[in-house]
Every structure is written in C-alpha cells, then in structure tokens.
Design a protein around this motif. Structure first.
Motif, PDB file in Angstrom:
ATOM      1  N   LEU A  63     -99.841  65.253   9.009  1.00  0.00           N
ATOM      2  CA  LEU A  63     -99.277  66.559   8.632  1.00  0.00           C
ATOM      3  C   LEU A  63     -99.665  67.010   7.208  1.00  0.00           C
ATOM      4  CD1 LEU A  63     -95.739  67.319   9.956  1.00  0.00           C
ATOM      5  CD2 LEU A  63     -97.687  68.929  10.044  1.00  0.00           C
ATOM      6  N   ASN A  64     -99.512  65.795   6.353  1.00  0.00           N
ATOM      7  CA  ASN A  64     -99.749  65.950   5.223  1.00  0.00           C
ATOM      8  C   ASN A  64    -101.336  66.141   4.772  1.00  0.00           C
ATOM      9  OD1 ASN A  64     -98.997  65.494   1.940  1.00  0.00           O
ATOM     10  ND2 ASN A  64    -100.756  63.692   2.426  1.00  0.00           N
ATOM     11  N   HIS A  65    -102.203  65.225   5.529  1.00  0.00           N
ATOM     12  CA  HIS A  65    -103.625  65.363   5.477  1.00  0.00           C
ATOM     13  C   HIS A  65    -103.911  67.011   5.588  1.00  0.00           C
ATOM     14  CE1 HIS A  65    -107.685  64.268   5.363  1.00  0.00           C
ATOM     15  NE2 HIS A  65    -107.930  64.542   6.628  1.00  0.00           N
ATOM     16  N   LEU A  66    -103.463  67.463   7.035  1.00  0.00           N
ATOM     17  CA  LEU A  66    -103.821  68.707   7.334  1.00  0.00           C
ATOM     18  C   LEU A  66    -103.681  69.822   6.179  1.00  0.00           C
ATOM     19  CD1 LEU A  66    -102.782  68.428  11.130  1.00  0.00           C
ATOM     20  CD2 LEU A  66    -105.075  69.031  10.094  1.00  0.00           C
ATOM     21  N   ILE A  67    -102.317  69.676   5.611  1.00  0.00           N
ATOM     22  CA  ILE A  67    -101.545  70.760   4.789  1.00  0.00           C
ATOM     23  C   ILE A  67    -102.364  70.361   3.442  1.00  0.00           C
ATOM     24  CG2 ILE A  67     -99.738  71.686   3.712  1.00  0.00           C
ATOM     25  CD1 ILE A  67     -98.225  71.248   6.615  1.00  0.00           C
ATOM     26  N   GLN A  68    -102.175  69.429   2.920  1.00  0.00           N
ATOM     27  CA  GLN A  68    -102.321  68.919   1.331  1.00  0.00           C
ATOM     28  C   GLN A  68    -104.066  68.880   1.051  1.00  0.00           C
ATOM     29  OE1 GLN A  68    -100.363  69.610  -0.854  1.00  0.00           O
ATOM     30  NE2 GLN A  68     -98.685  69.842   0.658  1.00  0.00           N
ATOM     31  N   ASN A  69    -104.767  68.078   1.993  1.00  0.00           N
ATOM     32  CA  ASN A  69    -106.178  68.105   1.795  1.00  0.00           C
ATOM     33  C   ASN A  69    -107.185  68.983   2.342  1.00  0.00           C
ATOM     34  OD1 ASN A  69    -105.220  65.423   0.519  1.00  0.00           O
ATOM     35  ND2 ASN A  69    -105.259  64.335   2.166  1.00  0.00           N
ATOM     36  N   LEU A  70    -106.553  69.472   3.636  1.00  0.00           N
ATOM     37  CA  LEU A  70    -107.676  70.398   4.479  1.00  0.00           C
ATOM     38  C   LEU A  70    -107.206  71.694   4.494  1.00  0.00           C
ATOM     39  CD1 LEU A  70    -108.326  68.075   7.618  1.00  0.00           C
ATOM     40  CD2 LEU A  70    -109.535  68.317   5.543  1.00  0.00           C
ATOM     41  N   GLY A  71    -106.037  72.279   3.693  1.00  0.00           N
ATOM     42  CA  GLY A  71    -105.708  73.440   3.582  1.00  0.00           C
ATOM     43  C   GLY A  71    -105.119  74.378   4.569  1.00  0.00           C
ATOM     44  N   TYR A  72    -104.595  73.522   5.683  1.00  0.00           N
ATOM     45  CA  TYR A  72    -104.124  74.430   6.971  1.00  0.00           C
ATOM     46  C   TYR A  72    -102.423  74.723   6.301  1.00  0.00           C
ATOM     47  CZ  TYR A  72    -107.516  72.702   9.890  1.00  0.00           C
ATOM     48  OH  TYR A  72    -108.860  72.772  10.396  1.00  0.00           O
ATOM     49  N   ILE A 119     -86.229  62.666   9.296  1.00  0.00           N
ATOM     50  CA  ILE A 119     -86.503  62.087  10.629  1.00  0.00           C
ATOM     51  C   ILE A 119     -86.302  60.844  10.692  1.00  0.00           C
ATOM     52  CG2 ILE A 119     -87.815  62.555  12.793  1.00  0.00           C
ATOM     53  CD1 ILE A 119     -86.835  65.183  12.003  1.00  0.00           C
ATOM     54  N   GLN A 120     -85.966  60.361  11.825  1.00  0.00           N
ATOM     55  CA  GLN A 120     -85.803  58.949  11.969  1.00  0.00           C
ATOM     56  C   GLN A 120     -87.444  58.328  11.980  1.00  0.00           C
ATOM     57  OE1 GLN A 120     -83.083  57.030  14.677  1.00  0.00           O
ATOM     58  NE2 GLN A 120     -84.003  55.044  14.436  1.00  0.00           N
ATOM     59  N   LEU A 121     -87.563  57.398  11.095  1.00  0.00           N
ATOM     60  CA  LEU A 121     -88.785  56.769  11.059  1.00  0.00           C
ATOM     61  C   LEU A 121     -89.081  55.755  12.386  1.00  0.00           C
ATOM     62  CD1 LEU A 121     -91.611  56.480   9.152  1.00  0.00           C
ATOM     63  CD2 LEU A 121     -90.616  54.797   7.760  1.00  0.00           C
ATOM     64  N   THR A 122     -90.247  56.234  12.882  1.00  0.00           N
ATOM     65  CA  THR A 122     -90.501  55.435  14.060  1.00  0.00           C
ATOM     66  C   THR A 122     -92.430  55.331  13.760  1.00  0.00           C
ATOM     67  OG1 THR A 122     -91.442  57.417  15.420  1.00  0.00           O
ATOM     68  CG2 THR A 122     -88.860  56.636  15.844  1.00  0.00           C
ATOM     69  N   PRO A 123     -92.969  54.246  14.249  1.00  0.00           N
ATOM     70  CA  PRO A 123     -94.169  54.375  14.257  1.00  0.00           C
ATOM     71  C   PRO A 123     -95.019  55.650  14.393  1.00  0.00           C
ATOM     72  CG  PRO A 123     -93.333  52.143  15.451  1.00  0.00           C
ATOM     73  CD  PRO A 123     -92.493  53.269  15.228  1.00  0.00           C
ATOM     74  N   GLU A 124     -94.623  56.551  15.349  1.00  0.00           N
ATOM     75  CA  GLU A 124     -95.303  57.576  15.773  1.00  0.00           C
ATOM     76  C   GLU A 124     -94.954  58.702  14.725  1.00  0.00           C
ATOM     77  OE1 GLU A 124     -95.017  60.991  19.202  1.00  0.00           O
ATOM     78  OE2 GLU A 124     -95.108  59.111  19.904  1.00  0.00           O
ATOM     79  N   GLU A 125     -93.717  58.752  14.109  1.00  0.00           N
ATOM     80  CA  GLU A 125     -93.231  59.758  13.109  1.00  0.00           C
ATOM     81  C   GLU A 125     -94.116  59.389  11.840  1.00  0.00           C
ATOM     82  OE1 GLU A 125     -91.968  63.171  11.880  1.00  0.00           O
ATOM     83  OE2 GLU A 125     -91.373  62.288  13.763  1.00  0.00           O
ATOM     84  N   TRP A 126     -94.230  58.339  11.447  1.00  0.00           N
ATOM     85  CA  TRP A 126     -94.983  57.605  10.442  1.00  0.00           C
ATOM     86  C   TRP A 126     -96.582  58.171  10.546  1.00  0.00           C
ATOM     87  CZ3 TRP A 126     -94.416  55.858   5.814  1.00  0.00           C
ATOM     88  CH2 TRP A 126     -95.350  55.063   5.266  1.00  0.00           C
ATOM     89  N   VAL A 127     -97.144  58.478  11.717  1.00  0.00           N
ATOM     90  CA  VAL A 127     -98.216  58.660  11.912  1.00  0.00           C
ATOM     91  C   VAL A 127     -98.417  60.318  11.806  1.00  0.00           C
ATOM     92  CG1 VAL A 127    -100.325  59.191  13.687  1.00  0.00           C
ATOM     93  CG2 VAL A 127     -99.205  56.956  13.475  1.00  0.00           C
ATOM     94  N   ARG A 128     -97.447  61.138  12.343  1.00  0.00           N
ATOM     95  CA  ARG A 128     -97.133  62.203  12.408  1.00  0.00           C
ATOM     96  C   ARG A 128     -97.220  62.836  10.943  1.00  0.00           C
ATOM     97  NH1 ARG A 128     -94.516  63.771  16.683  1.00  0.00           N
ATOM     98  NH2 ARG A 128     -92.515  62.559  16.092  1.00  0.00           N
ATOM     99  N   THR A 143     -97.267  76.068  10.686  1.00  0.00           N
ATOM    100  CA  THR A 143     -97.281  74.829  11.085  1.00  0.00           C
ATOM    101  C   THR A 143     -96.229  74.731  11.994  1.00  0.00           C
ATOM    102  OG1 THR A 143     -99.073  73.967   9.620  1.00  0.00           O
ATOM    103  CG2 THR A 143     -97.581  72.537  10.888  1.00  0.00           C
ATOM    104  N   ARG A 144     -95.938  74.395  13.287  1.00  0.00           N
ATOM    105  CA  ARG A 144     -94.670  73.851  13.968  1.00  0.00           C
ATOM    106  C   ARG A 144     -94.838  72.246  14.244  1.00  0.00           C
ATOM    107  NH1 ARG A 144     -93.973  77.277  11.619  1.00  0.00           N
ATOM    108  NH2 ARG A 144     -93.446  79.751  11.973  1.00  0.00           N
ATOM    109  N   VAL A 145     -93.657  71.542  14.257  1.00  0.00           N
ATOM    110  CA  VAL A 145     -93.703  70.073  14.665  1.00  0.00           C
ATOM    111  C   VAL A 145     -92.865  70.170  15.907  1.00  0.00           C
ATOM    112  CG1 VAL A 145     -92.983  67.979  14.241  1.00  0.00           C
ATOM    113  CG2 VAL A 145     -94.201  69.350  12.246  1.00  0.00           C
ATOM    114  N   GLU A 146     -93.300  69.544  16.834  1.00  0.00           N
ATOM    115  CA  GLU A 146     -92.502  69.383  18.234  1.00  0.00           C
ATOM    116  C   GLU A 146     -91.886  70.477  18.760  1.00  0.00           C
ATOM    117  OE1 GLU A 146     -89.651  65.894  17.680  1.00  0.00           O
ATOM    118  OE2 GLU A 146     -91.448  64.809  18.527  1.00  0.00           O
ATOM    119  N   SER A 147     -92.696  71.486  18.759  1.00  0.00           N
ATOM    120  CA  SER A 147     -92.338  72.764  19.493  1.00  0.00           C
ATOM    121  C   SER A 147     -92.470  72.795  21.051  1.00  0.00           C
ATOM    122  CB  SER A 147     -93.401  74.082  18.999  1.00  0.00           C
ATOM    123  OG  SER A 147     -94.853  73.695  19.030  1.00  0.00           O
TER     124      SER A 147
END
Length: 151
Positions: free
Chosen positions: A44-53, A31-40, A58-62
C-alpha cells in the motif's frame, strides 16, 4: 517481522495486550499485525507514496461477491470514473505465489475487471495488464500511476 523486497517506510506500531497492531492509513485505524498485513501495508505504501496511486480512491479489504460467496479483495484502487484500476492480492511471505493465488486473483478480477493486477507476498511481486479480449501481459514491474493511465 521479516524484511520484504518492498520499500521500507515509517510505519506506526502499537502494542495492545501483548499483540502488535500496525496503522492502516486507508482504513484510518490500527489493524492486528499478521504476516499478510505486514505485506499489505508495505505494498500500500509503495503504491501510494512511491508510484503515485491515489489514496483517496484506494480501498482495503472491500467486499466482492463471487459465485454467491462473499469475498474480500486485499487492495482495490479506482480510476477517476470510480471503475476498478488496480487489484492487488497479498499473501504472507511464507505463502508461495503459485497457481492457487493466480486463480484467486483471476476469479476476483472477473468481477472487478481491473486492467492491472498484482500479486505479492512481499518477497516476490508480479504484475500484469489485462486488456479486453487479450491474454494477460506480464510486466517487469508495477507501473506508476501516470504510466498506467497512458497504457
């Protein structure tokens, strides 16, 4: 890109015609890297890898339909019954998490009715629990998946 107040991870970047792209593991494409995509991608990584979601739910931009308008939720995570569990709204680090962002996620959550809502610009992150018939309860941090299931 700006250093965020979210855990770092091993992201994949690609340069295409002078533009940077970041790999999104949920959408399984660059996905083209924008400041918002950097945050997203960081949240996402934090929720899945660190918090176990669960990445599988998980859906992105649904798409969401709000007042006859087609909108998109940044991140929506479903529970085992495929009902919305977490709704996340991401903004670029330069965007203040003010009243407009709160109104936006509130409007989206009228449709989704996710019990956990999160807003982040990567610098600041706020999370709250929405219980039916009660006002929003702000949390100190995003609960991990197991803890949220028990709340």
């Amino acid at each position: 890109m700006l250093k965020l107040n979210l855990p770092t991870y091993q992201y994949r970047l690609e340069n295409r015609g002078g533009k940077l792209f970041i790999f999104d593991p949920i959408r399984k494409k660059f996905i083209q890297l924008t400041p918002e995509e950097w945050v997203r991608q960081h949240i996402l990584n934090h929720l899945i890898q660190n918090l176990g979601y669960p990445a599988s739910r998980t859906r992105v931009e649904s798409g969401l339909k709000y007042n006859e308008l087609q909108k998109r939720s940044d991140i929506l995570i479903y529970n085992q019954q495929l009902k919305p569990l977490v709704l996340v709204e991401c903004k670029a680090p330069s965007v203040s998490l003010g009243e407009g962002v709160i109104e936006q996620i509130g409007a989206y959550n009228k449709i989704c009715q996710a019990p956990l809502i999160v807003i982040t610009n990567g610098v600041k992150t706020f999370a709250g629990i929405c219980r039916e018939g009660q006002s929003l309860e702000m949390l100190q941090q995003i609960p991990d998946y197991q803890l949220l299931k028990e709340m």
